[in-house]
Write an enzyme that holds these catalytic residues in place. Structure first.
Site, PDB file in Angstrom:
ATOM      1  N   GLU A 175      10.051  77.303 -46.108  1.00 34.98           N
ATOM      2  CA  GLU A 175      10.650  78.711 -46.708  1.00 34.98           C
ATOM      3  C   GLU A 175      11.916  79.256 -45.625  1.00 34.98           C
ATOM      4  OE1 GLU A 175      10.308  79.635 -49.527  1.00 34.98           O
ATOM      5  OE2 GLU A 175       8.424  78.742 -50.138  1.00 34.98           O
TER       6      GLU A 175
ATOM      7  N   GLN B 276      18.823  80.538 -48.911  1.00 34.53           N
ATOM      8  CA  GLN B 276      20.210  80.341 -49.084  1.00 34.53           C
ATOM      9  C   GLN B 276      20.691  78.886 -49.247  1.00 34.53           C
ATOM     10  OE1 GLN B 276      21.015  83.492 -46.108  1.00 34.53           O
ATOM     11  NE2 GLN B 276      22.449  84.447 -47.577  1.00 34.53           N
TER      12      GLN B 276
ATOM     13  N   LEU C 158      22.980  73.011 -41.111  1.00 28.85           N
ATOM     14  CA  LEU C 158      22.300  73.522 -42.213  1.00 28.85           C
ATOM     15  C   LEU C 158      22.659  75.088 -42.573  1.00 28.85           C
ATOM     16  CD1 LEU C 158      20.038  72.814 -44.060  1.00 28.85           C
ATOM     17  CD2 LEU C 158      18.271  73.701 -42.563  1.00 28.85           C
TER      18      LEU C 158
ATOM     19  N   TYR D 285      23.892  79.190 -41.613  1.00 29.06           N
ATOM     20  CA  TYR D 285      22.904  80.537 -41.278  1.00 29.06           C
ATOM     21  C   TYR D 285      22.187  80.314 -39.819  1.00 29.06           C
ATOM     22  CZ  TYR D 285      24.361  81.712 -46.048  1.00 29.06           C
ATOM     23  OH  TYR D 285      25.192  81.847 -47.123  1.00 29.06           O
TER      24      TYR D 285
ATOM     25  N   TYR E 192      10.487  88.310 -49.134  1.00 29.94           N
ATOM     26  CA  TYR E 192      10.404  87.097 -49.694  1.00 29.94           C
ATOM     27  C   TYR E 192       9.435  86.094 -49.032  1.00 29.94           C
ATOM     28  CZ  TYR E 192      10.921  82.262 -51.089  1.00 29.94           C
ATOM     29  OH  TYR E 192      10.597  80.987 -51.663  1.00 29.94           O
TER      30      TYR E 192
ATOM     31  N   ASP F 257      12.336  85.027 -55.520  1.00 28.31           N
ATOM     32  CA  ASP F 257      13.582  84.362 -55.165  1.00 28.31           C
ATOM     33  C   ASP F 257      14.806  84.335 -56.146  1.00 28.31           C
ATOM     34  OD1 ASP F 257      12.797  82.370 -56.580  1.00 28.31           O
ATOM     35  OD2 ASP F 257      13.117  80.737 -55.326  1.00 28.31           O
TER      36      ASP F 257
END
Length: 350
Positions: free
Chosen positions: A42, A47, A85, A87, A125, A143
Protein backbone atom coordinates in the site's frame (compact mmCIF):
# COMPACT_ATOMS: atom_id res chain seq x y z
CA UNK A 1 -26.57 -5.41 0.21
CA UNK A 2 -27.38 -7.75 -2.68
CA UNK A 3 -25.63 -5.33 -5.02
CA UNK A 4 -22.49 -5.65 -2.92
CA UNK A 5 -22.63 -9.43 -3.05
CA UNK A 6 -22.71 -9.18 -6.84
CA UNK A 7 -19.40 -7.31 -6.72
CA UNK A 8 -17.86 -9.91 -4.41
CA UNK A 9 -19.15 -12.68 -6.71
CA UNK A 10 -17.46 -10.91 -9.64
CA UNK A 11 -14.24 -10.44 -7.64
CA UNK A 12 -14.08 -14.12 -6.67
CA UNK A 13 -13.88 -14.98 -10.36
CA UNK A 14 -11.99 -12.02 -11.79
CA UNK A 15 -9.61 -10.71 -9.13
CA UNK A 16 -6.16 -9.67 -10.31
CA UNK A 17 -3.26 -11.85 -9.30
CA UNK A 18 -0.84 -9.55 -7.51
CA UNK A 19 2.27 -10.65 -5.60
CA UNK A 20 1.15 -8.96 -2.37
CA UNK A 21 -2.46 -10.10 -2.50
CA UNK A 22 -4.02 -13.08 -0.76
CA UNK A 23 -6.52 -14.43 -3.29
CA UNK A 24 -10.20 -14.73 -2.35
CA UNK A 25 -9.92 -18.48 -2.78
CA UNK A 26 -7.10 -18.63 -0.23
CA UNK A 27 -8.96 -16.35 2.16
CA UNK A 28 -12.07 -18.51 1.96
CA UNK A 29 -9.80 -21.47 2.72
CA UNK A 30 -8.62 -19.81 5.92
CA UNK A 31 -5.38 -18.18 4.74
CA UNK A 32 -4.89 -14.77 6.34
CA UNK A 33 -3.22 -11.83 4.58
CA UNK A 34 0.25 -10.88 5.80
CA UNK A 35 -0.01 -7.36 7.35
CA UNK A 36 3.63 -6.68 6.42
CA UNK A 37 2.89 -7.43 2.76
CA UNK A 38 -0.29 -5.37 2.83
CA UNK A 39 1.45 -2.38 4.42
CA UNK A 40 4.47 -2.53 2.11
CA UNK A 41 2.36 -2.78 -1.03
CA UNK A 42 0.00 0.00 0.00
CA UNK A 43 2.88 2.38 0.66
CA UNK A 44 4.39 1.50 -2.72
CA UNK A 45 1.06 1.86 -4.53
CA UNK A 46 0.53 5.45 -3.41
CA UNK A 47 0.57 7.50 -6.64
CA UNK A 48 2.09 4.54 -8.51
CA UNK A 49 0.56 1.83 -10.71
CA UNK A 50 0.39 -1.84 -9.75
CA UNK A 51 2.45 -2.73 -12.83
CA UNK A 52 5.29 -0.45 -11.72
CA UNK A 53 5.17 -1.78 -8.15
CA UNK A 54 5.34 -5.52 -8.81
CA UNK A 55 9.09 -5.85 -9.29
CA UNK A 56 9.87 -3.43 -6.46
CA UNK A 57 7.66 -5.38 -4.09
CA UNK A 58 9.41 -8.64 -4.98
CA UNK A 59 12.81 -6.98 -4.53
CA UNK A 60 11.88 -5.69 -1.07
CA UNK A 61 10.42 -9.01 0.07
CA UNK A 62 13.50 -10.87 -1.13
CA UNK A 63 15.79 -8.35 0.57
CA UNK A 64 13.79 -7.97 3.78
CA UNK A 65 11.38 -10.92 4.18
CA UNK A 66 9.96 -9.66 7.48
CA UNK A 67 9.26 -6.39 9.20
CA UNK A 68 12.09 -7.12 11.63
CA UNK A 69 14.50 -7.49 8.70
CA UNK A 70 13.51 -4.09 7.38
CA UNK A 71 13.69 -2.48 10.82
CA UNK A 72 17.25 -3.75 11.18
CA UNK A 73 18.32 -2.62 7.70
CA UNK A 74 20.24 0.54 6.83
CA UNK A 75 18.20 3.46 5.53
CA UNK A 76 20.66 3.89 2.66
CA UNK A 77 19.90 0.35 1.48
CA UNK A 78 16.17 1.04 1.59
CA UNK A 79 16.64 4.19 -0.49
CA UNK A 80 18.82 2.34 -3.01
CA UNK A 81 16.19 -0.37 -3.45
CA UNK A 82 13.48 2.29 -3.82
CA UNK A 83 15.37 4.33 -6.43
CA UNK A 84 13.20 4.90 -9.50
CA UNK A 85 9.87 4.39 -7.73
CA UNK A 86 9.47 8.12 -6.98
CA UNK A 87 8.03 10.13 -4.08
CA UNK A 88 11.04 9.28 -1.95
CA UNK A 89 9.58 10.50 1.32
CA UNK A 90 7.60 7.24 1.17
CA UNK A 91 10.82 5.23 1.39
CA UNK A 92 12.09 7.21 4.36
CA UNK A 93 8.76 6.87 6.15
CA UNK A 94 8.70 3.17 5.27
CA UNK A 95 11.93 2.70 7.18
CA UNK A 96 10.77 4.88 10.08
CA UNK A 97 7.51 2.96 10.31
CA UNK A 98 9.23 -0.43 10.30
CA UNK A 99 11.49 0.64 13.17
CA UNK A 100 8.58 2.19 15.08
CA UNK A 101 6.34 -0.87 14.80
CA UNK A 102 9.22 -3.14 15.75
CA UNK A 103 10.08 -1.02 18.78
CA UNK A 104 6.67 0.09 20.05
CA UNK A 105 4.33 -2.66 18.85
CA UNK A 106 6.55 -5.73 19.19
CA UNK A 107 6.73 -6.04 15.41
CA UNK A 108 2.96 -6.33 14.95
CA UNK A 109 0.86 -3.75 13.16
CA UNK A 110 -2.14 -2.44 15.11
CA UNK A 111 -5.47 -3.44 13.61
CA UNK A 112 -7.52 -0.29 14.21
CA UNK A 113 -7.51 2.69 11.82
CA UNK A 114 -7.06 5.14 14.70
CA UNK A 115 -3.87 3.45 15.90
CA UNK A 116 -2.54 2.89 12.39
CA UNK A 117 -2.88 6.61 11.69
CA UNK A 118 -0.29 7.30 14.39
CA UNK A 119 2.41 5.41 12.50
CA UNK A 120 4.95 7.23 10.28
CA UNK A 121 3.86 7.58 6.67
CA UNK A 122 0.36 6.19 7.17
CA UNK A 123 -2.57 8.43 6.23
CA UNK A 124 -6.33 7.84 6.15
CA UNK A 125 -6.36 5.75 2.97
CA UNK A 126 -3.48 3.48 4.00
CA UNK A 127 -4.83 3.06 7.52
CA UNK A 128 -8.22 1.99 6.16
CA UNK A 129 -6.63 -0.35 3.61
CA UNK A 130 -4.44 -2.12 6.17
CA UNK A 131 -7.28 -2.40 8.68
CA UNK A 132 -9.71 -3.85 6.12
CA UNK A 133 -7.40 -5.96 3.94
CA UNK A 134 -4.95 -7.26 6.55
CA UNK A 135 -7.30 -7.62 9.50
CA UNK A 136 -10.81 -7.87 8.06
CA UNK A 137 -12.10 -4.84 9.94
CA UNK A 138 -14.88 -2.69 8.54
CA UNK A 139 -13.24 0.38 7.02
CA UNK A 140 -13.97 2.68 4.09
CA UNK A 141 -11.02 2.31 1.72
CA UNK A 142 -10.99 5.15 -0.81
CA UNK A 143 -8.35 5.50 -3.54
CA UNK A 144 -8.59 6.91 -7.05
CA UNK A 145 -10.27 3.80 -8.43
CA UNK A 146 -12.88 3.84 -5.68
CA UNK A 147 -13.56 7.54 -6.27
CA UNK A 148 -14.13 6.88 -9.96
CA UNK A 149 -16.36 3.82 -9.49
CA UNK A 150 -18.58 5.39 -6.84
CA UNK A 151 -18.80 8.75 -8.58
CA UNK A 152 -20.22 6.90 -11.57
CA UNK A 153 -22.47 4.56 -9.62
CA UNK A 154 -24.10 7.51 -7.82
CA UNK A 155 -23.65 10.11 -10.62
CA UNK A 156 -21.77 12.47 -8.31
CA UNK A 157 -21.12 15.79 -10.03
CA UNK A 158 -18.87 17.35 -7.41
CA UNK A 159 -15.39 18.03 -8.74
CA UNK A 160 -12.22 16.49 -7.35
CA UNK A 161 -10.72 16.98 -4.84
CA UNK A 162 -13.90 18.06 -3.01
CA UNK A 163 -15.57 14.84 -4.23
CA UNK A 164 -13.53 12.78 -1.76
CA UNK A 165 -15.59 14.05 1.16
CA UNK A 166 -18.72 12.61 -0.48
CA UNK A 167 -17.19 9.27 -1.47
CA UNK A 168 -15.86 8.31 1.96
CA UNK A 169 -19.26 7.94 3.70
CA UNK A 170 -20.73 6.22 0.64
CA UNK A 171 -17.90 3.67 0.67
CA UNK A 172 -18.48 3.12 4.38
CA UNK A 173 -22.15 2.51 3.65
CA UNK A 174 -21.68 0.01 0.81
CA UNK A 175 -18.77 -1.89 2.38
CA UNK A 176 -20.12 -5.09 3.96
CA UNK A 177 -19.03 -6.17 7.44
CA UNK A 178 -18.28 -9.60 5.99
CA UNK A 179 -15.13 -9.59 3.78
CA UNK A 180 -14.54 -5.81 3.83
CA UNK A 181 -10.98 -6.26 2.59
CA UNK A 182 -12.06 -8.30 -0.40
CA UNK A 183 -14.80 -5.77 -1.14
CA UNK A 184 -12.33 -2.89 -1.11
CA UNK A 185 -10.02 -4.76 -3.47
CA UNK A 186 -12.99 -5.69 -5.64
CA UNK A 187 -13.87 -2.02 -6.17
CA UNK A 188 -10.22 -1.24 -6.90
CA UNK A 189 -10.07 -4.05 -9.47
CA UNK A 190 -13.35 -2.89 -10.96
CA UNK A 191 -11.86 0.57 -11.45
CA UNK A 192 -8.59 -0.80 -12.82
CA UNK A 193 -10.07 -3.25 -15.33
CA UNK A 194 -13.66 -2.28 -16.22
CA UNK A 195 -14.61 1.16 -14.85
CA UNK A 196 -11.50 2.66 -16.39
CA UNK A 197 -10.85 6.42 -16.77
CA UNK A 198 -11.55 6.31 -20.50
CA UNK A 199 -14.01 4.09 -22.37
CA UNK A 200 -15.38 2.13 -19.39
CA UNK A 201 -16.63 -1.35 -20.30
CA UNK A 202 -20.09 -0.80 -18.84
CA UNK A 203 -21.54 -3.81 -20.64
CA UNK A 204 -19.66 -6.29 -18.44
CA UNK A 205 -19.79 -4.35 -15.17
CA UNK A 206 -21.45 -6.15 -12.25
CA UNK A 207 -23.13 -2.85 -11.30
CA UNK A 208 -24.53 -2.20 -14.79
CA UNK A 209 -28.14 -2.23 -13.56
CA UNK A 210 -27.71 0.26 -10.73
CA UNK A 211 -25.11 2.66 -12.14
CA UNK A 212 -26.72 6.10 -12.31
CA UNK A 213 -23.87 7.50 -14.35
CA UNK A 214 -24.44 4.90 -17.07
CA UNK A 215 -28.19 5.47 -17.06
CA UNK A 216 -27.68 9.21 -17.45
CA UNK A 217 -25.06 8.71 -20.17
CA UNK A 218 -22.36 10.60 -18.24
CA UNK A 219 -20.30 7.75 -16.77
CA UNK A 220 -17.25 8.38 -18.94
CA UNK A 221 -17.19 12.05 -17.88
CA UNK A 222 -16.94 11.23 -14.17
CA UNK A 223 -15.36 12.02 -11.85
CA UNK A 224 -15.20 15.67 -12.75
CA UNK A 225 -11.98 17.48 -12.02
CA UNK A 226 -11.26 21.09 -11.23
CA UNK A 227 -9.17 22.82 -13.93
CA UNK A 228 -5.49 22.05 -13.51
CA UNK A 229 -3.13 24.81 -12.52
CA UNK A 230 -0.33 25.50 -14.96
CA UNK A 231 2.90 24.05 -13.57
CA UNK A 232 5.89 26.40 -13.51
CA UNK A 233 9.18 25.39 -15.11
CA UNK A 234 12.34 25.46 -13.06
CA UNK A 235 15.84 25.21 -14.47
CA UNK A 236 19.20 24.05 -13.26
CA UNK A 237 22.49 22.39 -14.18
CA UNK A 238 24.01 18.97 -13.50
CA UNK A 239 27.78 18.47 -13.46
CA UNK A 240 29.18 15.02 -14.23
CA UNK A 241 32.73 15.22 -12.90
CA UNK A 242 34.88 12.16 -13.58
CA UNK A 243 38.31 11.16 -12.31
CA UNK A 244 41.18 9.50 -14.19
CA UNK A 245 39.54 6.10 -13.63
CA UNK A 246 36.21 7.15 -15.15
CA UNK A 247 34.43 7.28 -11.80
CA UNK A 248 31.72 9.91 -11.30
CA UNK A 249 31.54 12.22 -8.30
CA UNK A 250 28.34 11.80 -6.30
CA UNK A 251 26.93 13.25 -3.13
CA UNK A 252 23.93 12.76 -0.84
CA UNK A 253 21.14 15.32 -0.89
CA UNK A 254 20.04 16.93 2.37
CA UNK A 255 17.76 15.19 4.85
CA UNK A 256 14.83 17.50 4.09
CA UNK A 257 13.05 18.64 0.98
CA UNK A 258 12.52 17.09 -2.42
CA UNK A 259 14.51 13.87 -3.05
CA UNK A 260 15.90 14.10 0.50
CA UNK A 261 18.58 11.55 1.32
CA UNK A 262 18.98 10.40 -2.28
CA UNK A 263 22.24 10.33 -4.24
CA UNK A 264 23.06 12.71 -7.09
CA UNK A 265 25.86 14.14 -9.19
CA UNK A 266 26.61 17.76 -8.38
CA UNK A 267 23.67 19.99 -9.30
CA UNK A 268 22.69 23.61 -8.89
CA UNK A 269 19.56 24.85 -7.18
CA UNK A 270 16.45 24.71 -9.33
CA UNK A 271 14.75 28.04 -9.90
CA UNK A 272 12.39 29.56 -12.45
CA UNK A 273 14.96 32.27 -13.19
CA UNK A 274 18.03 30.01 -13.29
CA UNK A 275 20.20 30.05 -16.39
CA UNK A 276 21.17 26.80 -18.10
CA UNK A 277 24.71 27.87 -19.02
CA UNK A 278 26.16 29.67 -15.99
CA UNK A 279 29.40 27.78 -15.33
CA UNK A 280 30.16 29.89 -12.28
CA UNK A 281 28.18 27.23 -10.39
CA UNK A 282 30.52 24.41 -11.52
CA UNK A 283 32.44 22.59 -8.77
CA UNK A 284 35.79 23.19 -10.49
CA UNK A 285 37.16 25.26 -13.37
CA UNK A 286 37.82 22.12 -15.43
CA UNK A 287 36.96 22.27 -19.14
CA UNK A 288 33.23 21.65 -19.06
CA UNK A 289 31.45 20.37 -22.17
CA UNK A 290 27.69 20.47 -22.45
CA UNK A 291 26.05 17.21 -23.51
CA UNK A 292 23.80 17.18 -26.54
CA UNK A 293 20.79 16.24 -24.43
CA UNK A 294 19.17 18.23 -21.64
CA UNK A 295 17.12 16.60 -18.91
CA UNK A 296 13.39 17.19 -18.74
CA UNK A 297 11.47 15.85 -15.78
CA UNK A 298 8.07 16.55 -14.23
CA UNK A 299 7.48 16.60 -10.50
CA UNK A 300 4.12 16.97 -8.79
CA UNK A 301 4.23 20.77 -8.67
CA UNK A 302 6.67 21.83 -11.38
CA UNK A 303 8.54 20.89 -14.55
CA UNK A 304 12.33 20.74 -14.46
CA UNK A 305 14.85 21.40 -17.21
CA UNK A 306 18.54 20.72 -16.54
CA UNK A 307 21.50 21.15 -18.80
CA UNK A 308 24.14 18.44 -18.28
CA UNK A 309 27.88 19.15 -18.31
CA UNK A 310 30.86 16.80 -18.28
CA UNK A 311 34.50 17.28 -17.37
CA UNK A 312 37.46 15.40 -15.95
CA UNK A 313 38.71 16.52 -12.57
CA UNK A 314 42.19 18.09 -12.36
CA UNK A 315 44.85 15.83 -10.89
CA UNK A 316 44.97 17.86 -7.67
CA UNK A 317 41.21 17.84 -7.13
CA UNK A 318 40.10 16.61 -3.70
CA UNK A 319 36.45 15.68 -3.28
CA UNK A 320 34.65 17.49 -0.44
CA UNK A 321 33.55 15.66 2.70
CA UNK A 322 30.42 13.61 2.10
CA UNK A 323 31.17 13.16 -1.61
CA UNK A 324 32.39 9.93 -3.20
CA UNK A 325 33.49 8.50 -6.54
CA UNK A 326 31.28 5.85 -8.10
CA UNK A 327 32.43 3.64 -10.98
CA UNK A 328 30.08 3.30 -13.98
CA UNK A 329 29.33 -0.33 -13.10
CA UNK A 330 28.34 0.76 -9.58
CA UNK A 331 25.92 3.51 -10.58
CA UNK A 332 22.90 1.22 -10.87
CA UNK A 333 23.34 0.30 -7.22
CA UNK A 334 23.37 3.91 -6.02
CA UNK A 335 20.28 5.57 -4.53
CA UNK A 336 19.72 7.66 -7.63
CA UNK A 337 16.24 9.07 -8.30
CA UNK A 338 14.92 8.93 -11.85
CA UNK A 339 15.78 12.53 -12.66
CA UNK A 340 19.44 11.93 -11.74
CA UNK A 341 19.54 8.75 -13.77
CA UNK A 342 18.35 10.84 -16.72
CA UNK A 343 21.30 13.17 -16.18
CA UNK A 344 23.74 10.27 -16.15
CA UNK A 345 22.13 8.82 -19.26
CA UNK A 346 22.53 12.18 -20.99
CA UNK A 347 26.25 11.78 -20.31
CA UNK A 348 26.29 8.23 -21.65
CA UNK A 349 26.98 6.75 -18.22
CA UNK A 350 23.87 4.56 -17.85
Amino acid sequence: MQDNLVVLYWYDRNSRQLPWRTSPTDILSGVKPDPYHVWLSEIMLQQTTATAVKNYFKLFINSWPTLADMANAEEEDILKAWAGLGYYSRARNLYKCAKYVQLHHNGRFPEEEERLLKLPGIGPYTAAAISAIAFGRHAAVVDGNVERVLSRRYALLTELPALRAEVKPLMAEVTPHDRPGDFAQAIMDLGATICTPRSPACGICPWIDICKGRKQGIAATLPRKAPRKVKPTRRGMAFLLSDAHGRILLRKRGDKGLLAGMSEPITTHWAESAALEDLSHAPTTAGWVRTSKDVKHTFTHFHLEMSVWQAQAPGDYNEPDGYWWSAPEELEGEALPTVMKKALKAGGLL
